[in-house]
Design a protein around this motif. Sequence first.
Motif, short mmCIF file in Angstrom:
data_model
loop_
_atom_site.label_atom_id
_atom_site.label_comp_id
_atom_site.label_asym_id
_atom_site.label_seq_id
_atom_site.Cartn_x
_atom_site.Cartn_y
_atom_site.Cartn_z
N LEU A 85 0.86 -1.19 0.00
CA LEU A 85 0.00 0.00 0.00
C LEU A 85 0.89 1.24 0.00
O LEU A 85 1.69 1.42 0.92
N ILE A 86 0.74 2.06 -1.02
CA ILE A 86 1.66 3.18 -1.18
C ILE A 86 1.55 4.18 -0.03
O ILE A 86 2.52 4.86 0.31
N ASN A 87 0.37 4.28 0.60
CA ASN A 87 0.23 5.21 1.73
C ASN A 87 0.68 4.59 3.05
O ASN A 87 0.49 5.17 4.11
N GLU A 88 1.31 3.42 2.97
CA GLU A 88 1.85 2.79 4.18
C GLU A 88 3.37 2.62 4.08
O GLU A 88 3.95 1.72 4.69
N LEU A 89 4.00 3.50 3.30
CA LEU A 89 5.46 3.55 3.29
C LEU A 89 5.89 4.32 4.52
O LEU A 89 6.12 5.53 4.48
N LYS A 90 6.00 3.62 5.63
CA LYS A 90 6.24 4.29 6.91
C LYS A 90 7.52 3.79 7.57
O LYS A 90 8.16 2.85 7.10
N ASP A 91 7.86 4.47 8.66
CA ASP A 91 9.01 4.14 9.50
C ASP A 91 10.36 4.55 8.90
O ASP A 91 11.37 4.54 9.60
N LYS A 92 10.37 4.89 7.61
CA LYS A 92 11.60 5.38 6.98
C LYS A 92 11.24 6.57 6.09
O LYS A 92 10.10 6.73 5.68
N TRP A 93 12.25 7.38 5.78
CA TRP A 93 12.10 8.39 4.75
C TRP A 93 12.27 7.70 3.41
O TRP A 93 13.23 6.96 3.20
N SER A 94 11.34 7.93 2.50
CA SER A 94 11.40 7.29 1.18
C SER A 94 11.69 8.33 0.11
O SER A 94 11.06 9.39 0.06
N LEU A 95 12.66 8.02 -0.74
CA LEU A 95 12.95 8.83 -1.92
C LEU A 95 12.24 8.14 -3.08
O LEU A 95 12.72 7.12 -3.60
N LEU A 96 11.09 8.68 -3.45
CA LEU A 96 10.20 8.03 -4.42
C LEU A 96 10.51 8.55 -5.82
O LEU A 96 10.41 9.75 -6.09
N PHE A 97 10.90 7.63 -6.70
CA PHE A 97 11.32 7.99 -8.05
C PHE A 97 10.44 7.28 -9.06
O PHE A 97 10.19 6.08 -8.96
N PHE A 98 9.96 8.01 -10.06
CA PHE A 98 9.17 7.42 -11.13
C PHE A 98 10.08 7.16 -12.32
O PHE A 98 10.69 8.09 -12.87
N GLY A 99 10.16 5.90 -12.75
CA GLY A 99 11.03 5.56 -13.87
C GLY A 99 10.67 4.19 -14.41
O GLY A 99 9.60 3.64 -14.10
N TYR A 100 11.58 3.61 -15.20
CA TYR A 100 11.30 2.28 -15.75
C TYR A 100 12.61 1.63 -16.18
O TYR A 100 13.61 2.30 -16.42
N THR A 101 12.59 0.31 -16.27
CA THR A 101 13.83 -0.44 -16.45
C THR A 101 14.40 -0.34 -17.86
O THR A 101 15.57 -0.63 -18.07
N TYR A 102 13.58 0.05 -18.84
CA TYR A 102 14.06 0.19 -20.20
C TYR A 102 14.47 1.63 -20.51
O TYR A 102 14.75 1.97 -21.66
N CYS A 103 14.51 2.47 -19.51
CA CYS A 103 14.87 3.88 -19.66
C CYS A 103 16.32 4.00 -20.12
O CYS A 103 17.21 3.40 -19.52
N PRO A 104 16.58 4.78 -21.17
CA PRO A 104 17.94 4.85 -21.71
C PRO A 104 18.87 5.82 -21.00
O PRO A 104 20.08 5.74 -21.18
N ASP A 105 18.32 6.74 -20.21
CA ASP A 105 19.21 7.77 -19.68
C ASP A 105 18.90 8.21 -18.25
O ASP A 105 19.71 8.02 -17.35
N ILE A 106 17.73 8.83 -18.01
CA ILE A 106 17.42 9.42 -16.71
C ILE A 106 17.51 8.40 -15.58
O ILE A 106 18.12 8.65 -14.54
N CYS A 107 16.91 7.24 -15.79
CA CYS A 107 16.81 6.25 -14.70
C CYS A 107 18.15 5.68 -14.27
O CYS A 107 18.46 5.67 -13.07
#
Length: 210
Positions: free
Chosen positions: A66-88
Amino acid sequence: MTKTQRNVFILVALLALIMGLIFNSLMSRSSQGNNTALTKAGIILLPQSRHLPAITLTNQDGQPVLINELKDKWSLLFFGYTYCPDICPTTLSQLRQIKSELPKAVQDKLQVVLVSVDPNRDTPQQLKKYLSYFDPQFVGLTPGSTEQLQTLANAVSIPFIPPDTSKPNYTVDHSGNLALIGPDGTQRGFIRAPFNTQKMVAQLPGLVDR
């Protein structure tokens, strides 16, 4: 109430309003001063935290999260994908470097979370294989639908453009910014790309101890 009493009341109310405005201005300046170093490091804190939608994604081990239960730690949430050629790959390499330069106690309070913007290709197995090249402790999440993904992206103000999956070797346009999620599961801010790794290493320890 006499005219004199009314005038005194209005005067007191105006003085209270003015004092309140002065106090708020001083507090705002103080807060801005405290956050100047964070801002220079690309870390932008929200004036008020945001609640995340109750959306269930699947992690790289095939477990529901559950995305709203990412708790107990600070999370650095990144939107990307495994076939990304550069940014990811660039972003994940930088985050690996930043993590490696932080004290162990700080590392234990942070987690890197990659949310796939390409659920068509990014299966849990693919995410696990890909993230292992960078750091096996990085978390990968894939949504069940583009609609879920869009809801989450809108909630944290990290844009992406759904691709035309009918095209071979398609790419996905997405932001390189990170959403900063606090240990209470709410969004606390953003980290702007491109990253200044040394400034982030200097500022993250103080942030996670807030």
